[in-house]
Design a protein around this motif. Structure first.
Motif, mmCIF file in Angstrom:
data_model
loop_
_atom_site.group_PDB
_atom_site.id
_atom_site.type_symbol
_atom_site.label_atom_id
_atom_site.label_comp_id
_atom_site.label_asym_id
_atom_site.label_seq_id
_atom_site.Cartn_x
_atom_site.Cartn_y
_atom_site.Cartn_z
ATOM 1 N N ASP A 94 85.989 72.547 26.530
ATOM 2 C CA ASP A 94 86.251 73.963 26.302
ATOM 3 C C ASP A 94 87.741 74.210 26.529
ATOM 4 O O ASP A 94 88.366 73.548 27.373
ATOM 5 N N ARG A 124 89.142 70.279 29.839
ATOM 6 C CA ARG A 124 89.816 71.450 29.305
ATOM 7 C C ARG A 124 90.732 70.995 28.173
ATOM 8 O O ARG A 124 91.740 70.308 28.391
ATOM 9 N N LYS A 159 78.143 77.103 38.427
ATOM 10 C CA LYS A 159 77.071 76.500 37.651
ATOM 11 C C LYS A 159 75.723 76.772 38.329
ATOM 12 O O LYS A 159 75.665 77.111 39.511
ATOM 13 N N THR A 175 89.839 61.396 29.673
ATOM 14 C CA THR A 175 88.424 61.240 29.346
ATOM 15 C C THR A 175 88.102 59.791 29.014
ATOM 16 O O THR A 175 87.089 59.245 29.482
ATOM 17 N N GLY A 204 79.354 75.473 30.915
ATOM 18 C CA GLY A 204 78.900 74.105 31.129
ATOM 19 C C GLY A 204 77.445 73.902 31.494
ATOM 20 O O GLY A 204 77.035 72.781 31.810
ATOM 21 N N TRP A 230 75.247 67.231 40.342
ATOM 22 C CA TRP A 230 75.599 66.955 38.948
ATOM 23 C C TRP A 230 75.393 65.467 38.640
ATOM 24 O O TRP A 230 75.682 64.600 39.487
ATOM 25 N N CYS A 260 81.814 74.188 25.310
ATOM 26 C CA CYS A 260 80.702 74.202 26.268
ATOM 27 C C CYS A 260 80.689 75.426 27.170
ATOM 28 O O CYS A 260 79.722 75.650 27.892
ATOM 29 N N THR A 278 76.022 71.304 29.193
ATOM 30 C CA THR A 278 76.550 69.961 29.432
ATOM 31 C C THR A 278 75.786 69.268 30.561
ATOM 32 O O THR A 278 75.422 68.090 30.453
ATOM 33 N N GLY A 338 81.674 67.740 28.070
ATOM 34 C CA GLY A 338 81.740 69.150 27.741
ATOM 35 C C GLY A 338 83.191 69.573 27.586
ATOM 36 O O GLY A 338 83.991 69.431 28.514
ATOM 37 N N LEU A 395 85.280 77.048 32.413
ATOM 38 C CA LEU A 395 84.838 75.789 33.007
ATOM 39 C C LEU A 395 84.706 75.886 34.520
ATOM 40 O O LEU A 395 83.908 75.165 35.133
ATOM 41 N N ARG A 410 81.246 64.723 32.272
ATOM 42 C CA ARG A 410 82.700 64.938 32.313
ATOM 43 C C ARG A 410 83.024 66.275 31.653
ATOM 44 O O ARG A 410 82.648 66.522 30.497
ATOM 45 N N PHE A 411 83.696 67.174 32.388
ATOM 46 C CA PHE A 411 84.187 68.422 31.815
ATOM 47 C C PHE A 411 85.668 68.258 31.483
ATOM 48 O O PHE A 411 86.432 67.703 32.282
#
Length: 236
Positions: free
Chosen positions: A85, A110, A95, A47, A66, A102, A63, A69, A83, A91, A107-108
């Motif tokens: 989770d 885990r 969506k 990240t 998402g 997007w 999140c 997010t 986001g 995730l 940024r998602f």
């Protein structure tokens, strides 16, 4: 689609838990030294690598799928919206917007937020907003310590700073969170509200079920700067 079967969490607990005061004070006074899980360390490093090093962060903790997010990233094009989770399955769910649409500032991740929050504090990332949208309330009386504001990670949440907002459909959770903020020297605002634009599938489901939703907001900036401390115990 109908969401009329949604229910408010049921619990034998009807008010702020009698142990909340002691738990919050203890966590504020004692550092949380649980070792970081390797996968959380790796997720946080990835990240950081995706961040431009300048943009303020917006955290969407827990999140889920998402939706929120993506919405936050669209509303805040100048921010780095993360986001987090712990469930890859959540995730990975479809969506409401195609991947190609997007926002680029999204940024998602885990990861377990317990580690992710502490790593963010240690790294000094600039958190502008922090959202808890319908966290697991752990409604059983014996599960108080699993609620994030009664968990040893609570000081890290405060140290992240920024504008904080939590939404829940269980009034006890909202009242306890407000009490935990007060015990930490922070004035939070707890109000019922009706969302014009639901931010999550849960929010839409609860609203369409006719439930009262609760919002807790606070400014954590002063705590993050070290200007605030826990409220003195009664009688001292």
């Amino acid at each position: 689609m109908s969401y009329g079967i949604s229910r408010i969490p049921t619990s034998a607990q009807a008010d702020v838990h009698e142990r909340l005061d002691g738990l919050v004070r203890r966590h504020l006074a004692q550092p949380f030294r649980k070792p970081y899980a390797p996968y959380n360390l790796a997720a946080f490093e990835e990240t950081l690598a995706a961040w431009d090093g300048r943009s303020p962060w917006i955290l969407d903790s827990g999140c889920g799928v998402g939706w929120s997010t993506i919405l936050l990233a669209r509303r805040n094009p100048d921010a780095f919206v993360v986001g987090v989770d712990q469930s890859q399955e959540r995730l990975s769910r479809q969506k409401p917007y195609p991947r190609a649409s997007w926002p680029e500032n999204l940024r998602f991740v885990r990861a377990d937020v317990i580690d992710f929050w502490r790593l963010a504090v240690e790294s000094g990332v600039p958190v502008r907003e922090h959202w808890w949208l319908y966290p697991n309330p752990w409604p059983k009386i014996g599960h108080l310590g699993r609620r994030w504001y009664a968990h040893p990670v609570w000081p890290a949440v405060l140290q992240l700073g920024g504008r904080f907002e939590c939404r829940t459909n269980w009034s006890v959770y909202a009242r306890e969170l407000t009490a935990a903020l007060a015990l930490s020297g922070i004035q939070g605002e707890c109000t019922p509200f009706a969302p014009e634009e639901p931010m999550t599938p849960f929010e839409r489901k609860y609203r369409d079920s006719g439930q009262t939703l609760w919002r807790v907001t606070a400014d954590l900036s002063a705590f993050a700067r070290g200007e605030l401390g826990a409220r003195p115990a009664e009688g001292t």
